[in-house]
Write a protein that holds these residues in place. Structure first.
Motif, mmCIF file in Angstrom:
data_model
loop_
_atom_site.group_PDB
_atom_site.id
_atom_site.type_symbol
_atom_site.label_atom_id
_atom_site.label_comp_id
_atom_site.label_asym_id
_atom_site.label_seq_id
_atom_site.Cartn_x
_atom_site.Cartn_y
_atom_site.Cartn_z
ATOM 1 N N GLU A 243 6.577 0.484 -2.059
ATOM 2 C CA GLU A 243 7.098 -0.720 -1.570
ATOM 3 C C GLU A 243 6.616 -2.000 -2.478
ATOM 4 O O GLU A 243 5.635 -1.858 -3.123
ATOM 5 C CB GLU A 243 6.117 -1.076 -0.213
ATOM 6 C CG GLU A 243 6.664 -2.270 0.574
ATOM 7 C CD GLU A 243 5.897 -3.599 0.217
ATOM 8 O OE1 GLU A 243 6.477 -4.496 0.293
ATOM 9 O OE2 GLU A 243 4.600 -3.419 -0.281
ATOM 10 N N TRP A 244 7.644 -2.990 -2.827
ATOM 11 C CA TRP A 244 7.606 -3.852 -3.685
ATOM 12 C C TRP A 244 6.271 -4.720 -3.798
ATOM 13 O O TRP A 244 5.830 -4.798 -4.944
ATOM 14 C CB TRP A 244 8.849 -5.079 -3.822
ATOM 15 C CG TRP A 244 8.738 -5.712 -4.847
ATOM 16 C CD1 TRP A 244 8.570 -7.034 -5.093
ATOM 17 C CD2 TRP A 244 9.789 -5.424 -6.087
ATOM 18 N NE1 TRP A 244 8.653 -7.488 -6.057
ATOM 19 C CE2 TRP A 244 9.510 -6.614 -6.987
ATOM 20 C CE3 TRP A 244 10.430 -4.403 -6.522
ATOM 21 C CZ2 TRP A 244 10.329 -6.794 -8.032
ATOM 22 C CZ3 TRP A 244 11.244 -4.606 -7.666
ATOM 23 C CH2 TRP A 244 11.277 -5.651 -8.403
ATOM 24 N N GLU A 245 5.945 -5.133 -2.679
ATOM 25 C CA GLU A 245 4.823 -6.178 -2.713
ATOM 26 C C GLU A 245 3.458 -5.470 -3.089
ATOM 27 O O GLU A 245 2.769 -5.882 -3.577
ATOM 28 C CB GLU A 245 4.559 -6.657 -1.371
ATOM 29 C CG GLU A 245 5.542 -7.937 -0.863
ATOM 30 C CD GLU A 245 5.748 -9.022 -1.951
ATOM 31 O OE1 GLU A 245 4.592 -9.156 -2.591
ATOM 32 O OE2 GLU A 245 6.778 -9.691 -1.661
ATOM 33 N N ALA A 246 3.378 -4.220 -2.559
ATOM 34 C CA ALA A 246 2.318 -3.031 -2.996
ATOM 35 C C ALA A 246 2.116 -2.784 -4.633
ATOM 36 O O ALA A 246 1.230 -2.988 -4.733
ATOM 37 C CB ALA A 246 2.211 -1.947 -2.034
ATOM 38 N N ALA A 247 3.300 -2.685 -5.089
ATOM 39 C CA ALA A 247 3.372 -2.242 -6.270
ATOM 40 C C ALA A 247 3.012 -3.726 -7.245
ATOM 41 O O ALA A 247 1.996 -3.494 -8.199
ATOM 42 C CB ALA A 247 4.794 -1.865 -6.784
ATOM 43 N N MET A 248 3.240 -4.896 -6.732
ATOM 44 C CA MET A 248 3.071 -6.056 -7.542
ATOM 45 C C MET A 248 1.596 -6.316 -7.169
ATOM 46 O O MET A 248 1.097 -6.616 -8.240
ATOM 47 C CB MET A 248 3.743 -7.306 -6.781
ATOM 48 C CG MET A 248 5.331 -7.009 -7.114
ATOM 49 S SD MET A 248 5.777 -7.087 -8.891
ATOM 50 C CE MET A 248 6.169 -5.529 -9.154
ATOM 51 N N ALA A 249 1.059 -6.180 -6.274
ATOM 52 C CA ALA A 249 -0.181 -6.358 -5.994
ATOM 53 C C ALA A 249 -1.269 -5.749 -6.725
ATOM 54 O O ALA A 249 -2.449 -5.885 -7.144
ATOM 55 C CB ALA A 249 -0.776 -6.092 -4.345
ATOM 56 N N ARG A 250 -1.041 -4.454 -7.002
ATOM 57 C CA ARG A 250 -1.709 -3.570 -8.013
ATOM 58 C C ARG A 250 -1.439 -3.557 -9.444
ATOM 59 O O ARG A 250 -1.864 -2.868 -10.253
ATOM 60 C CB ARG A 250 -1.745 -2.076 -7.510
ATOM 61 C CG ARG A 250 -0.496 -1.288 -7.739
ATOM 62 C CD ARG A 250 -0.635 0.123 -7.300
ATOM 63 N NE ARG A 250 0.678 0.923 -7.530
ATOM 64 C CZ ARG A 250 0.563 1.626 -8.884
ATOM 65 N NH1 ARG A 250 -0.501 1.634 -9.895
ATOM 66 N NH2 ARG A 250 1.743 2.178 -9.132
ATOM 67 N N GLY A 251 -0.350 -4.467 -9.810
ATOM 68 C CA GLY A 251 -0.145 -4.852 -11.234
ATOM 69 C C GLY A 251 0.769 -3.709 -11.729
ATOM 70 O O GLY A 251 0.823 -3.361 -12.903
ATOM 71 N N ALA A 252 1.513 -2.829 -10.998
ATOM 72 C CA ALA A 252 2.404 -1.776 -11.172
ATOM 73 C C ALA A 252 3.392 -2.199 -12.391
ATOM 74 O O ALA A 252 4.023 -3.283 -12.071
ATOM 75 C CB ALA A 252 2.874 -0.954 -10.188
ATOM 76 N N THR A 253 3.908 -1.197 -13.244
ATOM 77 C CA THR A 253 5.194 -1.596 -13.891
ATOM 78 C C THR A 253 6.177 -1.201 -13.287
ATOM 79 O O THR A 253 6.344 -0.327 -13.117
ATOM 80 C CB THR A 253 5.102 -1.123 -15.362
ATOM 81 O OG1 THR A 253 4.200 -1.579 -16.215
ATOM 82 C CG2 THR A 253 6.374 -1.297 -16.130
ATOM 83 N N VAL A 254 7.116 -1.894 -12.959
ATOM 84 C CA VAL A 254 8.465 -1.403 -12.165
ATOM 85 C C VAL A 254 9.473 -1.251 -13.231
ATOM 86 O O VAL A 254 9.826 -1.927 -14.006
ATOM 87 C CB VAL A 254 8.903 -2.805 -11.315
ATOM 88 C CG1 VAL A 254 10.228 -2.264 -10.590
ATOM 89 C CG2 VAL A 254 7.760 -3.111 -10.382
ATOM 90 N N LEU A 255 9.914 0.130 -13.036
ATOM 91 C CA LEU A 255 10.947 0.521 -14.111
ATOM 92 C C LEU A 255 12.193 0.146 -13.484
ATOM 93 O O LEU A 255 13.338 -0.257 -14.559
ATOM 94 C CB LEU A 255 10.847 2.036 -13.889
ATOM 95 C CG LEU A 255 9.802 2.666 -14.415
ATOM 96 C CD1 LEU A 255 9.576 4.306 -14.485
ATOM 97 C CD2 LEU A 255 8.821 2.204 -15.897
ATOM 98 N N ALA A 256 12.380 0.196 -12.207
ATOM 99 C CA ALA A 256 13.785 -0.313 -11.785
ATOM 100 C C ALA A 256 13.742 -0.799 -10.301
ATOM 101 O O ALA A 256 12.537 -0.356 -9.611
ATOM 102 C CB ALA A 256 14.723 0.748 -11.940
ATOM 103 N N GLU A 257 14.534 -1.305 -9.774
ATOM 104 C CA GLU A 257 14.549 -1.369 -8.322
ATOM 105 C C GLU A 257 15.701 -0.379 -7.486
ATOM 106 O O GLU A 257 16.625 -0.445 -8.041
ATOM 107 C CB GLU A 257 14.750 -2.841 -7.800
ATOM 108 C CG GLU A 257 14.713 -3.169 -6.466
ATOM 109 C CD GLU A 257 14.923 -4.523 -5.950
ATOM 110 O OE1 GLU A 257 14.858 -4.948 -4.761
ATOM 111 O OE2 GLU A 257 15.008 -5.217 -6.773
#
Length: 416
Positions: A243-257
């Protein structure tokens, strides 16, 4: 609607035992097809396949699983490591698993042995397997082992839709996150249809090419004029969705959407695609609509591209129908030209190719494409990778039984 990020990918394929190695092979246009080694295929019409090489299982617990399970666990661990998800990242009940996997069946050699025993001795009792042998025969064991590897106690989804299996698994994982049922899902596919029974079965269907046994690296020829069937393969590719917000909150590197998903059914024939593009058209259109993306916004189509005469023509017709005048500018390529057909893992391999293209601006080629079928007139990226900007990708998977799935993967954008 909740947005969904791809934050990790793992792979065990004929091109390498990691996602990094697999992507490097795809970008380089390298073939992973060779002589079959799982059995003596010397008397078979088709004697080649895309097999995993030099894979080593170091965990004693995993060694009890079938090859498909071991490959899936290795790919899952790699994907989770890249995503940076470990114990405590999320509560276990907020992590789920979705896998496209082969239909569970008894090992046919066992059936043959039993039949021979009864014929020769008149025995009326069938011998029993040791209890641990259930690990090799229960279709849910691999899924359960993957859940243990991911420490997942959330949604568990098993999909058996043949060559579209991992596409459906990733799509259903996408929906689970959108619906709030999970914050993270490990999704993909694993398959090892390289036994003598599988090769015999596909051969009897006339689906496998038999023309390049002496030159296996040339055998998988999607969109080529002299294509005559697909090459069987094996492997596993798993992705981590969050989930986008959860990934952002933990500082994850997003490879793609992951932006869109659709699934349709042809209801035409068991093994053939509709000549007019049928269900593929509605699947592609549905995925684009779900993503809120116009056909003109897609730069690359990762084709199902099996190398069978009917499938390649049907898919080309479908792409031209959906994209109209913009079809000519698309890059369209088939990873199966390099790996063979990974069946239940084929769609997740296509997602790996899509993410690689989005991140590197390299579109993997369709190799062995020297003389395109004159009826197939799209840009199939022949033989050498193309360097171009890719903002959004459509991923196709069309399976025996007439089931279709399409996914839309795009570069991550700022919050809308």
């Amino acid at each position: 609607m909740r947005r969904v990020a791809i934050t990790g990918i793992g792979a065990v394929t004929p091109l390498g035992n990691t996602a990094v190695e697999t992507w490097a092979g795809l970008a380089a246009g390298r073939s992973g097809v060779g002589p079959l080694t799982t059995f003596d295929a010397s008397t078979y019409p088709a004697r080649i396949g895309g097999q995993v090489k030099d894979f080593r299982c170091t965990d004693l617990r995993d060694r009890r699983l079938p090859d498909a399970g071991r490959y899936g666990i290795a790919a899952t661990r790699e994907a989770l490591a890249q995503a940076g998800i470990g114990p405590g990242t999320y509560a276990p009940e907020r992590i789920g698993i979705a896998v496209g996997a082969s239909v569970g069946r008894p090992e046919l050699q066992t059936v043959v042995d039993v039949a021979y025993l009864r014929d020769q001795t008149g025995a009326t009792e069938i011998y029993r397997h040791a209890p641990r042998d259930v690990l090799y025969r229960n279709a849910n064991i691999t899924l359960s082992a993957l859940a243990v590897a991911a420490e997942a106690a959330g949604p568990m989804i098993s999909v058996s839709t043949a060559c579209a299996g991992s596409g459906h698994a990733i799509g259903e994982a996408f929906r689970a996150i959108q619906d709030g049922d999970a914050l993270a899902m490990v999704a993909g596919g694993t398959d090892t249809l390289t036994s003598w029974m599988d090769v015999l079965g596909f051969g009897l269907l006339g689906a496998l090419t038999v023309d390049y046994n002496d030159r296996p690296e040339k055998a998988s020829r999607p969109f080529e004029a002299d294509r005559s069937g697909f090459v069987i393969g094996e492997g596993a590719v798993m992705v981590v969705l969050e989930e986008w917000e959860a990934a952002m909150a933990r500082g994850a590197t997003v490879l793609a959407e992951l932006r869109g998903y659709a699934s349709t059914l042809n209801a035409y024939r068991i093994t053939d695609s509709p000549p007019d593009g049928g269900g593929a058209i509605s699947a592609m259109t549905g995925a684009l609509d779900d993503a809120g993306i116009a056909p003109a916004d897609i730069d690359y189509v990762v084709a199902h591209g099996t190398g069978t005469p009917g499938n390649d023509l049907s898919e080309t017709i479908a792409i031209k129908s959906v994209f109209g005048d913009s079809a000519a500018r698309l890059a369209v390529s088939s990873p199966k030209s390099m790996t063979g057909h990974l069946t239940s893992a084929a769609a997740s391999l296509n997602v790996l190719a899509a993410v690689g293209a989005l991140r590197t601006s390299i579109v993997p080629p369709t190799i062995n494409l020297d003389r395109p079928d004159p009826k197939l007139d799209l840009d199939y990226v022949p033989n050498i990778a193309a360097h171009r900007e890719v903002g959004a990708v459509l991923v196709n998977a069309f399976a025996f039984g007439g089931t279709n799935t399409c996914l839309v993967v795009a570069k991550p954008q700022e919050h809308e």
